[in-house]
Scaffold this active site. Structure first.
Site, PDB file in Angstrom:
ATOM      1  N   ASP A 278      93.550   6.730  36.566  1.00 41.90           N
ATOM      2  CA  ASP A 278      94.386   6.239  37.671  1.00 41.90           C
ATOM      3  C   ASP A 278      93.712   6.441  39.022  1.00 41.90           C
ATOM      4  O   ASP A 278      92.675   7.107  39.125  1.00 41.90           O
ATOM      5  CB  ASP A 278      95.765   6.935  37.649  1.00 41.90           C
ATOM      6  CG  ASP A 278      95.674   8.438  37.457  1.00 41.90           C
ATOM      7  OD1 ASP A 278      94.594   9.016  37.736  1.00 41.90           O
ATOM      8  OD2 ASP A 278      96.656   9.053  37.041  1.00 41.90           O
TER       9      ASP A 278
ATOM     10  N   ASN B 157     106.833  16.676  35.071  1.00 44.13           N
ATOM     11  CA  ASN B 157     107.906  15.766  34.632  1.00 44.13           C
ATOM     12  C   ASN B 157     107.514  14.983  33.379  1.00 44.13           C
ATOM     13  O   ASN B 157     108.214  14.071  32.971  1.00 44.13           O
ATOM     14  CB  ASN B 157     108.283  14.806  35.775  1.00 44.13           C
ATOM     15  CG  ASN B 157     107.142  13.856  36.152  1.00 44.13           C
ATOM     16  OD1 ASN B 157     106.065  13.903  35.579  1.00 44.13           O
ATOM     17  ND2 ASN B 157     107.383  12.997  37.123  1.00 44.13           N
TER      18      ASN B 157
ATOM     19  N   HIS C  77     104.756  13.130  33.000  1.00 45.53           N
ATOM     20  CA  HIS C  77     103.949  11.915  33.181  1.00 45.53           C
ATOM     21  C   HIS C  77     102.545  12.111  32.607  1.00 45.53           C
ATOM     22  O   HIS C  77     102.027  13.225  32.566  1.00 45.53           O
ATOM     23  CB  HIS C  77     103.909  11.439  34.646  1.00 45.53           C
ATOM     24  CG  HIS C  77     103.092  12.266  35.579  1.00 45.53           C
ATOM     25  ND1 HIS C  77     103.286  12.275  36.940  1.00 45.53           N
ATOM     26  CD2 HIS C  77     102.056  13.122  35.372  1.00 45.53           C
ATOM     27  CE1 HIS C  77     102.419  13.067  37.508  1.00 45.53           C
ATOM     28  NE2 HIS C  77     101.653  13.591  36.589  1.00 45.53           N
TER      29      HIS C  77
ATOM     30  N   GLU D  38     105.249   7.420  35.102  1.00 43.62           N
ATOM     31  CA  GLU D  38     106.348   8.306  35.458  1.00 43.62           C
ATOM     32  C   GLU D  38     107.550   8.060  34.538  1.00 43.62           C
ATOM     33  O   GLU D  38     107.687   6.967  33.979  1.00 43.62           O
ATOM     34  CB  GLU D  38     106.766   8.029  36.916  1.00 43.62           C
ATOM     35  CG  GLU D  38     105.651   8.247  37.938  1.00 43.62           C
ATOM     36  CD  GLU D  38     105.439   9.718  38.285  1.00 43.62           C
ATOM     37  OE1 GLU D  38     105.565  10.584  37.399  1.00 43.62           O
ATOM     38  OE2 GLU D  38     105.124   9.993  39.455  1.00 43.62           O
TER      39      GLU D  38
HETATM   40  P1  PGA Z   1      97.398  18.968  37.294  1.00 38.93           P
HETATM   41  O1  PGA Z   1      98.014  17.512  37.214  1.00 38.93           O
HETATM   42  O2  PGA Z   1      96.261  18.993  36.336  1.00 38.93           O
HETATM   43  O3  PGA Z   1      96.960  19.104  38.720  1.00 38.93           O
HETATM   44  O4  PGA Z   1      98.482  19.913  36.911  1.00 38.93           O
HETATM   45  C1  PGA Z   1      98.334  16.959  35.971  1.00 38.93           C
HETATM   46  C2  PGA Z   1      99.030  15.647  36.153  1.00 38.93           C
HETATM   47  O5  PGA Z   1      99.814  15.494  37.104  1.00 38.93           O
HETATM   48  O6  PGA Z   1      98.793  14.753  35.327  1.00 38.93           O
END
Ligand code: PGA
Length: 241
Positions: A67, A136, A138, A143
Site C-alpha cells: 500500500d 482493528n 486491517h 479496513e
Molecule cells: P505496525 O502496523 O506494524 O506499525 O503495528 C501494522 C499495520 O497497521 O498493518
C-alpha cells in the site's frame, strides 16, 4: 493457519527474515509482497545484514508493496516509498526496476491500481506476502467494512488507523485520509502469506483472529481461507487460546 510464537521481537524478526531468505534461496527470482509499519523493521534489518554477509542475494528478486498513502509524494519521509528505501532497498542489491510501489501522486488512482494488478499478474504472482496487522484487524489498508474490495483500490482510512499512524507524523491532521492498497483477493492470490504481530497492543486482535470466524469486520480473518498462512508472533502478542 500456522502460528509460530517467538520469545520476543528479535526472535520474531529473525524467524521472518529466515523465511524470506529461504524463499529467495529456493527461488532467486522470487516475487515478494512487502509491508511497511513498525513491525517488519527488525525483519528488514536482518535481511540487510544477511545481504551484507553474503547470505542472501536480491539481484533477481521482484517486490510489490502492499500500500501507499494517497495523495503523497515519494520524497515525503512518511511515504511508504521513502520508508522502503530507508529501511531496505538502499541497503541491498535489489534492481530498482524490480521494485513496485503504488504511486501516491497520480491523478488517476483507478488506472494506477489496474496497472499494479496487471504487473503482479505479469510477474507470475506473489510468492511470499509479508503482512502486519492493524489493531482493528486491517491488512494492508483493507479496513473493517461491510464489503471488502477484491482488487487493488483507493480507500478511505478509518479514524482508528489515522490515529494509530499519527505517531509517525507531526500531528494527526498531517496523516493522509486515503490510501491505495492491494485488495483482499490480491493478498489471497499470494502463494504464501506471513503475518507478523508484536507487542501487547496486538494481543486482542490476534486472539480474535485465531478464535473467531470469518468476518469483514476483521479483514485479517479472510486469511483463514488461504492454505498457506504463517502467523509469527512474540509472546506479548500471543496470550494463547
Ligand atoms: P505496525 O502496523 O506494524 O506499525 O503495528 C501494522 C499495520 O497497521 O498493518
Amino acid at each position: 493457519m500456522r502460528i509460530i510464537v517467538c520469545d520476543d521481537y528479535d526472535g520474531l524478526s529473525l524467524t521472518a527474515a529466515k523465511m524470506i531468505a529461504s524463499q529467495i534461496l529456493l527461488k532467486p527470482n522470487s516475487v515478494l509482497g512487502l509491508a511497511t509499519g513498525s513491525t517488519p523493521v527488525g525483519t528488514y534489518n536482518i535481511l540487510m545484514k544477511m545481504y551484507a554477509d553474503g547470505e542472501t542475494d536480491f539481484k533477481d528478486v521482484l517486490t510489490f508493496n502492499l500500500d501507499e498513502y494517497y495523495p503523497i509524494r515519494d520524497d515525503n519521509p512518511q511515504s511508504y516509498h521513502y520508508f522502503m528505501k530507508e529501511h531496505l532497498f538502499s541497503k541491498i542489491n535489489i534492481n530498482p526496476s524490480n521494485v513496485h510501489i503504488l504511486n501516491g501522486t497520480v491523478t488517476d488512482a483507478a488506472a494506477e491500481c489496474k496497472t499494479f494488478e496487471r504487473l503482479i499478474k505479469k510477474s507470475g504472482g506473489i510468492d511470499l506476502q509479508l503482512l502486519g496487522i492493524g489493531k482493528n484487524g486491517h491488512i494492508g489498508f483493507n479496513e473493517p467494512e461491510a464489503n471488502l474490495n477484491a482488487g487493488t483500490h483507493l480507500t478511505k482510512l478509518t479514524q482508528s488507523t489515522i490515529e494509530a499512524n499519527s505517531r509517525f507524523f507531526e500531528n494527526v491532521d498531517d496523516v493522509p485520509t486515503h490510501a491505495l492498497t492491494m485488495g483482499i483477493a490480491t493478498i489471497l492470490r499470494s502463494k504464501k502469506i506471513v503475518l507478523l504481530a508484536s507487542g501487547e497492543e496486538k494481543q486482542h486482535i490476534i486472539s480474535s483472529l485465531l478464535e473467531g470466524g470469518i468476518s469483514t469486520a476483521i479483514p485479517a480473518t479472510m486469511l483463514k481461507v488461504h492454505p498457506d498462512v504463517t502467523i509469527i508472533c512474540d509472546r506479548a502478542a500471543y496470550k494463547g487460546v
